[in-house]
Design a protein around this motif. Sequence first.
Motif, PDB file in Angstrom:
ATOM      1  N   ILE A  13       0.860  -1.183   0.000  1.00 12.19           N
ATOM      2  CA  ILE A  13       0.000   0.000   0.000  1.00 12.19           C
ATOM      3  C   ILE A  13       0.892   1.227   0.000  1.00 12.19           C
ATOM      4  O   ILE A  13       1.651   1.453   0.944  1.00 12.19           O
ATOM      5  CB  ILE A  13      -0.934   0.013   1.224  1.00 12.19           C
ATOM      6  CG1 ILE A  13      -1.865  -1.185   1.178  1.00 12.19           C
ATOM      7  CG2 ILE A  13      -1.725   1.318   1.276  1.00 12.19           C
ATOM      8  CD1 ILE A  13      -2.773  -1.310   2.371  1.00 12.19           C
ATOM      9  N   LEU A  14       0.813   1.983  -1.077  1.00 16.05           N
ATOM     10  CA  LEU A  14       1.559   3.237  -1.186  1.00 16.05           C
ATOM     11  C   LEU A  14       0.568   4.377  -0.998  1.00 16.05           C
ATOM     12  O   LEU A  14      -0.380   4.513  -1.777  1.00 16.05           O
ATOM     13  CB  LEU A  14       2.243   3.347  -2.541  1.00 16.05           C
ATOM     14  CG  LEU A  14       3.353   2.325  -2.800  1.00 16.05           C
ATOM     15  CD1 LEU A  14       3.818   2.386  -4.239  1.00 16.05           C
ATOM     16  CD2 LEU A  14       4.515   2.550  -1.857  1.00 16.05           C
ATOM     17  N   THR A  15       0.756   5.165   0.032  1.00 15.02           N
ATOM     18  CA  THR A  15      -0.100   6.329   0.246  1.00 15.02           C
ATOM     19  C   THR A  15       0.492   7.494  -0.530  1.00 15.02           C
ATOM     20  O   THR A  15       1.709   7.658  -0.564  1.00 15.02           O
ATOM     21  CB  THR A  15      -0.204   6.667   1.743  1.00 15.02           C
ATOM     22  OG1 THR A  15       1.103   6.898   2.265  1.00 15.02           O
ATOM     23  CG2 THR A  15      -0.867   5.546   2.512  1.00 15.02           C
ATOM     24  N   TRP A  16      -0.355   8.280  -1.129  1.00 16.44           N
ATOM     25  CA  TRP A  16       0.147   9.371  -1.981  1.00 16.44           C
ATOM     26  C   TRP A  16      -0.577  10.653  -1.665  1.00 16.44           C
ATOM     27  O   TRP A  16      -1.785  10.627  -1.509  1.00 16.44           O
ATOM     28  CB  TRP A  16      -0.059   9.003  -3.453  1.00 16.44           C
ATOM     29  CG  TRP A  16       0.633   9.945  -4.368  1.00 16.44           C
ATOM     30  CD1 TRP A  16       0.070  10.987  -5.037  1.00 16.44           C
ATOM     31  CD2 TRP A  16       2.008   9.962  -4.680  1.00 16.44           C
ATOM     32  NE1 TRP A  16       1.019  11.640  -5.759  1.00 16.44           N
ATOM     33  CE2 TRP A  16       2.227  11.033  -5.548  1.00 16.44           C
ATOM     34  CE3 TRP A  16       3.102   9.191  -4.296  1.00 16.44           C
ATOM     35  CZ2 TRP A  16       3.475  11.341  -6.055  1.00 16.44           C
ATOM     36  CZ3 TRP A  16       4.335   9.497  -4.798  1.00 16.44           C
ATOM     37  CH2 TRP A  16       4.521  10.554  -5.673  1.00 16.44           C
ATOM     38  N   PRO A  17       0.096  11.770  -1.551  1.00 10.44           N
ATOM     39  CA  PRO A  17       1.529  12.001  -1.737  1.00 10.44           C
ATOM     40  C   PRO A  17       2.343  11.807  -0.458  1.00 10.44           C
ATOM     41  O   PRO A  17       3.552  11.909  -0.482  1.00 10.44           O
ATOM     42  CB  PRO A  17       1.587  13.469  -2.174  1.00 10.44           C
ATOM     43  CG  PRO A  17       0.447  14.109  -1.472  1.00 10.44           C
ATOM     44  CD  PRO A  17      -0.621  13.055  -1.389  1.00 10.44           C
ATOM     45  N   ASP A  18       1.686  11.524   0.659  1.00 12.89           N
ATOM     46  CA  ASP A  18       2.404  11.324   1.929  1.00 12.89           C
ATOM     47  C   ASP A  18       2.814   9.868   2.052  1.00 12.89           C
ATOM     48  O   ASP A  18       2.076   9.043   2.584  1.00 12.89           O
ATOM     49  CB  ASP A  18       1.522  11.728   3.107  1.00 12.89           C
ATOM     50  CG  ASP A  18       1.093  13.177   3.042  1.00 12.89           C
ATOM     51  OD1 ASP A  18       1.868  13.983   2.502  1.00 12.89           O
ATOM     52  OD2 ASP A  18      -0.006  13.494   3.518  1.00 12.89           O
ATOM     53  N   LEU A  19       4.009   9.546   1.584  1.00 14.88           N
ATOM     54  CA  LEU A  19       4.478   8.159   1.535  1.00 14.88           C
ATOM     55  C   LEU A  19       4.774   7.560   2.904  1.00 14.88           C
ATOM     56  O   LEU A  19       4.954   6.352   3.016  1.00 14.88           O
ATOM     57  CB  LEU A  19       5.733   8.060   0.661  1.00 14.88           C
ATOM     58  CG  LEU A  19       5.510   8.107  -0.835  1.00 14.88           C
ATOM     59  CD1 LEU A  19       6.843   8.132  -1.562  1.00 14.88           C
ATOM     60  CD2 LEU A  19       4.695   6.926  -1.289  1.00 14.88           C
ATOM     61  N   HIS A  20       4.847   8.377   3.937  1.00 17.71           N
ATOM     62  CA  HIS A  20       5.195   7.843   5.253  1.00 17.71           C
ATOM     63  C   HIS A  20       4.148   6.871   5.779  1.00 17.71           C
ATOM     64  O   HIS A  20       4.433   6.048   6.638  1.00 17.71           O
ATOM     65  CB  HIS A  20       5.424   8.987   6.252  1.00 17.71           C
ATOM     66  CG  HIS A  20       6.162   8.561   7.465  1.00 17.71           C
ATOM     67  ND1 HIS A  20       5.561   8.430   8.682  1.00 17.71           N
ATOM     68  CD2 HIS A  20       7.458   8.204   7.643  1.00 17.71           C
ATOM     69  CE1 HIS A  20       6.443   8.035   9.574  1.00 17.71           C
ATOM     70  NE2 HIS A  20       7.605   7.879   8.965  1.00 17.71           N
ATOM     71  N   GLY A  21       2.950   6.891   5.253  1.00 17.36           N
ATOM     72  CA  GLY A  21       1.908   5.944   5.647  1.00 17.36           C
ATOM     73  C   GLY A  21       1.967   4.627   4.889  1.00 17.36           C
ATOM     74  O   GLY A  21       1.140   3.745   5.116  1.00 17.36           O
ATOM     75  N   SER A  22       2.930   4.456   4.009  1.00 22.09           N
ATOM     76  CA  SER A  22       3.027   3.264   3.174  1.00 22.09           C
ATOM     77  C   SER A  22       3.446   2.036   3.977  1.00 22.09           C
ATOM     78  O   SER A  22       4.180   2.151   4.957  1.00 22.09           O
ATOM     79  CB  SER A  22       4.031   3.486   2.044  1.00 22.09           C
ATOM     80  OG  SER A  22       3.628   4.563   1.237  1.00 22.09           O
ATOM     81  N   SER A  23       2.976   0.879   3.529  1.00 22.08           N
ATOM     82  CA  SER A  23       3.342  -0.359   4.217  1.00 22.08           C
ATOM     83  C   SER A  23       3.168  -1.557   3.299  1.00 22.08           C
ATOM     84  O   SER A  23       2.493  -1.485   2.270  1.00 22.08           O
ATOM     85  CB  SER A  23       2.495  -0.552   5.479  1.00 22.08           C
ATOM     86  OG  SER A  23       1.139  -0.674   5.147  1.00 22.08           O
ATOM     87  N   ILE A  24       3.810  -2.655   3.685  1.00 22.28           N
ATOM     88  CA  ILE A  24       3.638  -3.946   3.041  1.00 22.28           C
ATOM     89  C   ILE A  24       2.865  -4.806   4.033  1.00 22.28           C
ATOM     90  O   ILE A  24       3.266  -4.925   5.191  1.00 22.28           O
ATOM     91  CB  ILE A  24       4.987  -4.599   2.706  1.00 22.28           C
ATOM     92  CG1 ILE A  24       5.778  -3.724   1.743  1.00 22.28           C
ATOM     93  CG2 ILE A  24       4.778  -5.998   2.136  1.00 22.28           C
ATOM     94  CD1 ILE A  24       7.206  -4.173   1.532  1.00 22.28           C
ATOM     95  N   ILE A  25       1.762  -5.377   3.596  1.00 23.05           N
ATOM     96  CA  ILE A  25       0.932  -6.188   4.484  1.00 23.05           C
ATOM     97  C   ILE A  25       0.872  -7.609   3.935  1.00 23.05           C
ATOM     98  O   ILE A  25       0.533  -7.813   2.773  1.00 23.05           O
ATOM     99  CB  ILE A  25      -0.492  -5.620   4.620  1.00 23.05           C
ATOM    100  CG1 ILE A  25      -0.451  -4.160   5.079  1.00 23.05           C
ATOM    101  CG2 ILE A  25      -1.305  -6.467   5.596  1.00 23.05           C
ATOM    102  CD1 ILE A  25      -1.808  -3.502   5.135  1.00 23.05           C
ATOM    103  N   ILE A  26       1.192  -8.567   4.796  1.00 16.33           N
ATOM    104  CA  ILE A  26       1.071  -9.982   4.454  1.00 16.33           C
ATOM    105  C   ILE A  26      -0.179 -10.491   5.159  1.00 16.33           C
ATOM    106  O   ILE A  26      -0.255 -10.497   6.382  1.00 16.33           O
ATOM    107  CB  ILE A  26       2.310 -10.775   4.894  1.00 16.33           C
ATOM    108  CG1 ILE A  26       3.566 -10.192   4.241  1.00 16.33           C
ATOM    109  CG2 ILE A  26       2.150 -12.256   4.546  1.00 16.33           C
ATOM    110  CD1 ILE A  26       4.859 -10.770   4.750  1.00 16.33           C
TER     111      ILE A  26
END
Length: 179
Positions: A95-108
């Motif tokens: 999950i890439l949050t845009w434009p604030d990338l700090h909220g991005s994560s990889i979820i398994i």
Amino acid sequence: MRQISFNRPKQKVRGSHRRLKALDAWAGQFEGYFPLEYSDERYIDYKIPVLDRLVDPPTTTKEWQNRAIAAMFKAYENLHSAKPSEFLAVNIDLILTWPDLHGSSIIIFFDESYREGFYEKDNEWQKRIPQTIGLEGIPFDVPKSIDVQLVNFMNRDYDGEETTDWYTTNWYVCASKNC
């Protein structure tokens, strides 16, 4: 290391080269690794481990954001390629949050029903509205082996006295085409 700049949110980012190098090293750590020790859980997530000012406006640059996105895709692909054959039903989403990338994560997601409930939110406090988009609607480069879906994540805040307006964040949910 994941950090939020509470006291200096608009200060110049120092050591950007070192921080981006550490992010690349973090992505490389997932090579040949799959978190089997968490397979009894419903999910596990890995947040982007950087200083928020490095990847969030107004202090970031397009180059830094592109390097951070490339590192997230590398970590995702390393996890996906290390997935054992007995875990083929396990979904991995970036999950890439845009434009604030700090909220991005990889979820398994080890539990498929939890994954469905995670994306299918529509209540008084949260809404997730998926939209189909073409590659021209994505503000960053995507590897050819990845499918991308735009999800408008809407969140309502309650400050103890009244309900405030909806806040919307764009999520770009990336998943492998061969899942």
